[in-house]
Design a protein around this motif. Sequence first.
Motif, mmCIF file in Angstrom:
data_model
loop_
_atom_site.group_PDB
_atom_site.id
_atom_site.type_symbol
_atom_site.label_atom_id
_atom_site.label_comp_id
_atom_site.label_asym_id
_atom_site.label_seq_id
_atom_site.Cartn_x
_atom_site.Cartn_y
_atom_site.Cartn_z
ATOM 1 N N ARG A 9 39.392 35.479 44.178
ATOM 2 C CA ARG A 9 38.298 36.093 43.556
ATOM 3 C C ARG A 9 37.538 37.170 44.605
ATOM 4 O O ARG A 9 36.989 38.102 44.091
ATOM 5 C CB ARG A 9 37.124 35.178 43.054
ATOM 6 C CG ARG A 9 37.568 34.624 41.529
ATOM 7 C CD ARG A 9 36.890 34.445 40.549
ATOM 8 N NE ARG A 9 36.149 35.762 39.954
ATOM 9 C CZ ARG A 9 34.962 35.983 39.553
ATOM 10 N NH1 ARG A 9 34.448 34.859 39.057
ATOM 11 N NH2 ARG A 9 34.608 37.049 39.205
ATOM 12 N N GLN A 108 39.631 38.866 35.907
ATOM 13 C CA GLN A 108 38.289 39.286 36.470
ATOM 14 C C GLN A 108 38.213 39.794 37.893
ATOM 15 O O GLN A 108 37.276 39.927 38.475
ATOM 16 C CB GLN A 108 37.784 37.658 36.902
ATOM 17 C CG GLN A 108 37.430 36.819 35.473
ATOM 18 C CD GLN A 108 36.673 35.831 35.681
ATOM 19 O OE1 GLN A 108 37.289 34.629 36.181
ATOM 20 N NE2 GLN A 108 35.489 35.678 34.903
ATOM 21 N N SER B 42 30.529 39.078 35.324
ATOM 22 C CA SER B 42 31.875 38.300 35.748
ATOM 23 C C SER B 42 33.012 39.294 36.233
ATOM 24 O O SER B 42 33.856 38.866 36.664
ATOM 25 C CB SER B 42 32.317 37.530 34.509
ATOM 26 O OG SER B 42 32.433 38.197 33.357
ATOM 27 N N GLN B 44 35.106 40.817 34.230
ATOM 28 C CA GLN B 44 36.421 40.962 33.279
ATOM 29 C C GLN B 44 35.808 42.098 32.190
ATOM 30 O O GLN B 44 35.122 41.902 31.408
ATOM 31 C CB GLN B 44 36.359 39.696 32.703
ATOM 32 C CG GLN B 44 37.586 39.657 31.846
ATOM 33 C CD GLN B 44 38.113 38.142 31.488
ATOM 34 O OE1 GLN B 44 37.264 37.505 31.797
ATOM 35 N NE2 GLN B 44 39.204 38.050 31.099
#
Lengths: 115, 115
Positions: A9, A108, B42, B44
Amino acid sequence: EAGVAQSPRYKIIEKRQSVAFWCNPISGHATLYWYQQILGQGPKLLIQFQNNGVVDDSQLPKDRFSAERLKGVDSTLKIQPAKLEDSAVYLCASSFLRQGGTEAFFGQGTRLTVV
Amino acid sequence: AQTVTQSQPEMSVQEAETVTLSCTYDTSENNYYLFWYKQPPSRQMILVIRQEAYKQQNATENRFSVNFQKAAKSFSLKISDSQLGDTAMYFCAFQADNQGGKLIFGQGTELSVKP
């Protein structure tokens, strides 16, 4: 159904180092996209795969970026060597069909910081 | 080449009120699709609404509707009864029918819904 998975991430590297991002698309989706989103801008397509073949890499800086999609499923995007201007969010998306009107599903993203 | 322009970098609205986000695009294509995507913190991307250029009727999805003006190349998003969960970046995107699903995004509008 499971969504598009991306890892890591977050990633921080020094300039001139190399980095790799991984994407697992939604099961059954033949088309996979990698987008680069620089802070304050909209995403820009880097490369598009249909199964394991490249169909559009016109905006991929090929001197430092590479991507592959083995067996038409997972994909990796690599940067070597990284530059400061590569700092961005790297988004992977997939779609069932490679045609207009088809919804793309996004992961994401991986936020890359190059220092 | 196609371009997408969102001229409002930031907007705010009170909860329960209505807000309209603007988008203009430029293309010589006859067959294309337009999308609004939402990107919460987030990261996304989530599809909000889609419009086929060959349809004159404006698309609607619950509280979200569009005003599609093909001749003016304008595609605005109206959010009615704004909710706190609508707070996000909103991206307008263009997709030509003959480009395999590639999306061209605008710069985005950051929407804040205030209680």
